[in-house]
Design a protein around this motif. Structure first.
Motif, mmCIF file in Angstrom:
data_model
loop_
_atom_site.group_PDB
_atom_site.id
_atom_site.type_symbol
_atom_site.label_atom_id
_atom_site.label_comp_id
_atom_site.label_asym_id
_atom_site.label_seq_id
_atom_site.Cartn_x
_atom_site.Cartn_y
_atom_site.Cartn_z
ATOM 1 N N LEU A 1 9.158 3.811 -6.756
ATOM 2 C CA LEU A 1 7.709 3.807 -6.984
ATOM 3 C C LEU A 1 7.362 4.738 -8.127
ATOM 4 C CD1 LEU A 1 4.874 2.973 -6.212
ATOM 5 C CD2 LEU A 1 4.895 4.705 -4.409
ATOM 6 N N ILE B 1 3.290 8.933 -7.409
ATOM 7 C CA ILE B 1 2.899 9.364 -6.079
ATOM 8 C C ILE B 1 2.110 10.666 -6.135
ATOM 9 C CG2 ILE B 1 3.767 10.220 -3.866
ATOM 10 C CD1 ILE B 1 6.073 8.280 -4.123
ATOM 11 N N SER C 1 -1.373 10.409 -7.592
ATOM 12 C CA SER C 1 -2.250 9.692 -6.671
ATOM 13 C C SER C 1 -2.836 10.656 -5.635
ATOM 14 C CB SER C 1 -1.465 8.592 -5.943
ATOM 15 O OG SER C 1 -0.971 7.645 -6.844
ATOM 16 N N MET D 1 0.671 1.585 -4.416
ATOM 17 C CA MET D 1 1.250 2.237 -3.258
ATOM 18 C C MET D 1 1.015 1.431 -1.985
ATOM 19 S SD MET D 1 0.481 6.275 -3.970
ATOM 20 C CE MET D 1 1.329 6.782 -2.464
ATOM 21 N N TYR E 1 3.370 -1.465 -2.064
ATOM 22 C CA TYR E 1 4.706 -0.932 -1.798
ATOM 23 C C TYR E 1 4.919 -0.706 -0.306
ATOM 24 C CZ TYR E 1 8.859 1.408 -3.806
ATOM 25 O OH TYR E 1 10.127 1.735 -4.190
#
Length: 259
Positions: free
Chosen positions: A143, A148, A151, A185, A188
């Motif tokens: 990812l 991450i 975010s 996300m 995912y």
């Protein structure tokens, strides 16, 4: 004018410190399997994780954000993040399975980048928590560590875009980059959940299903079995694995557009 000045390094240190704290928390997740399988490896994860959290917190408090983020900062932050993530994983493996620094760093960098090469000749002899660590690194690395982290703690704006682009990503889901990252996300997580369920339906044990899904969707391929996916000798397992890898490629190659 110098390309990099003191204030540039202060900005990089501040953002890197935030990411280090998030990584420290990520490396604590395998403790779940340490507890489940009653492995005596608590300190192997706790010490490096808290080291990352501690250094990150120190950097955030010492260095502020004196200037706005530019692409040169974002590229350095991204590069240093991958190097740091591999280092913390290496420290864990050195403590847990007595691997050398070089082999451990290769193993972790291979996992984070989705390369899939391993230094272990018998992965089935590894503790469950270390097997999951390798899978988790591939899943998070697939990812994008920076994706991450930003975010979680970076507001929408130019800084967010530059950090996002530093991960070599250009998927755009309107109206903002932050929304883009959140939607990616969500996609995912949903596909990961469906992958685990699919493996369970065809008879794969839960621990195996989690790890195979993580590594297949990340297209890293680091297996928890010496024979890799061939261990299961099951066409349904092969098909699910192929579907996950295709979905992974599609989810990050298609340019989404939402008005």
């Amino acid at each position: 004018m110098k390309f990099m000045m003191q204030r540039d390094f202060e900005l990089i240190a501040n953002y890197l410190g935030r990411i280090m704290r998030v990584l420290g928390v990520v490396f604590l997740i395998p403790l779940i399997f340490v507890a489940i399988f009653k492995e005596n490896l608590y300190l192997a994860f706790i010490i490096p994780s808290f080291f990352s959290i501690g250094i990150g917190t120190l950097l955030v408090h010492i260095f502020k954000q004196p200037i706005s983020l530019h692409i040169k900062h974002a590229l350095l932050i991204s590069a240093l993040t991958w190097l740091w993530a591999a280092l913390i994983g290496t420290l864990i493996m050195m403590i847990a399975v007595d691997v050398s620094f070089i082999n451990g760093y290769f193993e972790n960098m291979s996992a984070w980048t989705g390369t899939g090469l391993t230094m272990f000749t018998n992965v089935e002899s590894l503790p469950y928590s270390i097997l999951f660590l390798r899978s988790l690194e591939q899943w998070v690395g697939g990812l994008g560590i920076v994706v991450i982290c930003i975010s979680i703690f970076v507001k929408s704006g130019g800084s967010t875009l530059k950090l996002y682009l530093s991960e070599a990503r250009d998927e755009r889901l309107r109206p903002s980059i932050r929304n883009t990252m959140e939607k990616i996300m969500i996609i995912y997580l949903i596909i990961t959940g469906l992958g685990i369920i699919a493996y369970l339906i065809v008879g794969v044990p839960l621990f195996d299903a989690i790890n195979i899904t993580f590594t297949s969707f990340a297209t890293g391929g680091m297996s928890i079995k010496n024979a890799n996916i061939g261990y299961y000798n099951s066409y349904p397992v092969y098909i699910i694995t192929m579907i996950l890898m295709v979905l992974s490629a599609l989810s990050f190659s298609v340019h989404f557009r939402f008005n």
